[in-house]
Motif scaffolding. Sequence first.
Motif, mmCIF file in Angstrom:
data_model
loop_
_atom_site.group_PDB
_atom_site.id
_atom_site.type_symbol
_atom_site.label_atom_id
_atom_site.label_comp_id
_atom_site.label_asym_id
_atom_site.label_seq_id
_atom_site.Cartn_x
_atom_site.Cartn_y
_atom_site.Cartn_z
ATOM 1 N N GLY A 36 59.945 -63.521 14.276
ATOM 2 C CA GLY A 36 60.508 -62.918 13.064
ATOM 3 C C GLY A 36 60.889 -63.954 12.018
ATOM 4 O O GLY A 36 60.656 -63.752 10.820
ATOM 5 N N VAL A 37 61.461 -65.062 12.457
ATOM 6 C CA VAL A 37 61.834 -66.131 11.522
ATOM 7 C C VAL A 37 60.571 -66.697 10.869
ATOM 8 O O VAL A 37 60.508 -66.841 9.641
ATOM 9 N N LEU A 38 59.567 -66.987 11.671
ATOM 10 C CA LEU A 38 58.320 -67.515 11.109
ATOM 11 C C LEU A 38 57.661 -66.512 10.161
ATOM 12 O O LEU A 38 57.201 -66.879 9.080
ATOM 13 N N ARG A 39 57.604 -65.255 10.564
ATOM 14 C CA ARG A 39 56.995 -64.224 9.719
ATOM 15 C C ARG A 39 57.658 -64.183 8.341
ATOM 16 O O ARG A 39 56.985 -64.154 7.308
ATOM 17 N N ARG A 40 58.980 -64.213 8.320
ATOM 18 C CA ARG A 40 59.699 -64.158 7.042
ATOM 19 C C ARG A 40 59.426 -65.387 6.188
ATOM 20 O O ARG A 40 59.249 -65.285 4.971
ATOM 21 N N LEU A 41 59.382 -66.566 6.805
ATOM 22 C CA LEU A 41 59.070 -67.788 6.038
ATOM 23 C C LEU A 41 57.646 -67.742 5.495
ATOM 24 O O LEU A 41 57.403 -68.067 4.328
ATOM 25 N N PHE A 42 56.678 -67.334 6.340
ATOM 26 C CA PHE A 42 55.286 -67.288 5.907
ATOM 27 C C PHE A 42 55.062 -66.239 4.821
ATOM 28 O O PHE A 42 54.287 -66.453 3.897
ATOM 29 N N GLU A 43 55.745 -65.096 4.920
ATOM 30 C CA GLU A 43 55.598 -64.044 3.903
ATOM 31 C C GLU A 43 56.210 -64.465 2.573
ATOM 32 O O GLU A 43 55.647 -64.208 1.512
ATOM 33 N N ARG A 44 57.354 -65.105 2.629
ATOM 34 C CA ARG A 44 58.033 -65.499 1.386
ATOM 35 C C ARG A 44 57.377 -66.703 0.719
ATOM 36 O O ARG A 44 57.388 -66.808 -0.503
ATOM 37 N N PHE A 45 56.835 -67.622 1.519
ATOM 38 C CA PHE A 45 56.240 -68.863 0.990
ATOM 39 C C PHE A 45 54.822 -69.060 1.534
ATOM 40 O O PHE A 45 54.554 -70.038 2.225
ATOM 41 N N PRO A 46 53.886 -68.154 1.234
ATOM 42 C CA PRO A 46 52.556 -68.227 1.852
ATOM 43 C C PRO A 46 51.759 -69.480 1.488
ATOM 44 O O PRO A 46 50.918 -69.909 2.280
ATOM 45 N N ASP A 47 52.005 -70.064 0.334
ATOM 46 C CA ASP A 47 51.276 -71.270 -0.069
ATOM 47 C C ASP A 47 52.110 -72.527 0.051
ATOM 48 O O ASP A 47 51.702 -73.589 -0.402
ATOM 49 N N THR A 48 53.290 -72.400 0.646
ATOM 50 C CA THR A 48 54.219 -73.520 0.754
ATOM 51 C C THR A 48 54.519 -73.883 2.202
ATOM 52 O O THR A 48 54.481 -75.048 2.571
ATOM 53 N N VAL A 49 54.811 -72.894 3.030
ATOM 54 C CA VAL A 49 55.213 -73.116 4.423
ATOM 55 C C VAL A 49 54.048 -72.780 5.354
ATOM 56 O O VAL A 49 53.501 -71.685 5.295
ATOM 57 N N GLY A 50 53.674 -73.750 6.200
ATOM 58 C CA GLY A 50 52.665 -73.505 7.212
ATOM 59 C C GLY A 50 51.249 -73.367 6.696
ATOM 60 O O GLY A 50 50.418 -72.758 7.356
ATOM 61 N N LYS A 51 50.957 -73.944 5.536
ATOM 62 C CA LYS A 51 49.588 -73.889 4.992
ATOM 63 C C LYS A 51 48.932 -75.247 5.196
ATOM 64 O O LYS A 51 49.439 -76.262 4.769
ATOM 65 N N GLU A 52 47.798 -75.213 5.880
ATOM 66 C CA GLU A 52 47.026 -76.429 6.150
ATOM 67 C C GLU A 52 45.598 -76.170 5.698
ATOM 68 O O GLU A 52 44.864 -75.425 6.353
ATOM 69 N N GLY A 53 45.229 -76.719 4.548
ATOM 70 C CA GLY A 53 43.883 -76.504 4.030
ATOM 71 C C GLY A 53 43.622 -75.027 3.809
ATOM 72 O O GLY A 53 44.346 -74.360 3.081
ATOM 73 N N LEU A 54 42.621 -74.491 4.466
ATOM 74 C CA LEU A 54 42.248 -73.081 4.325
ATOM 75 C C LEU A 54 42.903 -72.189 5.376
ATOM 76 O O LEU A 54 42.485 -71.049 5.572
ATOM 77 N N TYR A 55 43.953 -72.699 6.040
ATOM 78 C CA TYR A 55 44.654 -71.939 7.076
ATOM 79 C C TYR A 55 46.092 -71.688 6.645
ATOM 80 O O TYR A 55 46.754 -72.570 6.100
ATOM 81 N N ARG A 56 46.579 -70.485 6.918
ATOM 82 C CA ARG A 56 47.979 -70.133 6.658
ATOM 83 C C ARG A 56 48.652 -69.781 7.973
ATOM 84 O O ARG A 56 48.000 -69.502 8.965
ATOM 85 N N GLY A 57 49.977 -69.756 7.947
ATOM 86 C CA GLY A 57 50.735 -69.371 9.136
ATOM 87 C C GLY A 57 50.647 -70.377 10.267
ATOM 88 O O GLY A 57 50.772 -70.007 11.433
ATOM 89 N N CYS A 58 50.478 -71.652 9.933
ATOM 90 C CA CYS A 58 50.351 -72.697 10.954
ATOM 91 C C CYS A 58 51.730 -73.184 11.400
ATOM 92 O O CYS A 58 52.600 -73.453 10.568
#
Length: 122
Positions: free
Chosen positions: A28-50
Amino acid sequence: MCHCATMPAHSLMKFKLVFFSPVSATPGVLRRLFERFPDTVGKEGLYRGCAFVGRGVGQFVPQAGASPAIGAAGRAETVEEDRVEVSVRVQERALMSEVIDALKEAHPYEEVVYDVYKVEDF
């Protein structure tokens, strides 16, 4: 003579955010961070939610006046926790504070344990 490419003025600063979370709360914590900051948190090249998630056991003793999510004041607790690591890329250092605020909002603990590391590109 250096054959190095010059860094563009608009390059992003890269940080590594490491935090500890009870196992049941991590998705849940990761989901909220990834949803709020999709291009900032956990983005590696062409991958999101990393993220990297490793298991361990955390321990703590809530002091008088604490409102622990787990346990009671004055009693030692151990909790199965995840160590979570995500990359964060921001244009301005101050934007890292927004990510930390969002982590604290999404996290169940009264005191969120986290570290932020500046990462250099090579």
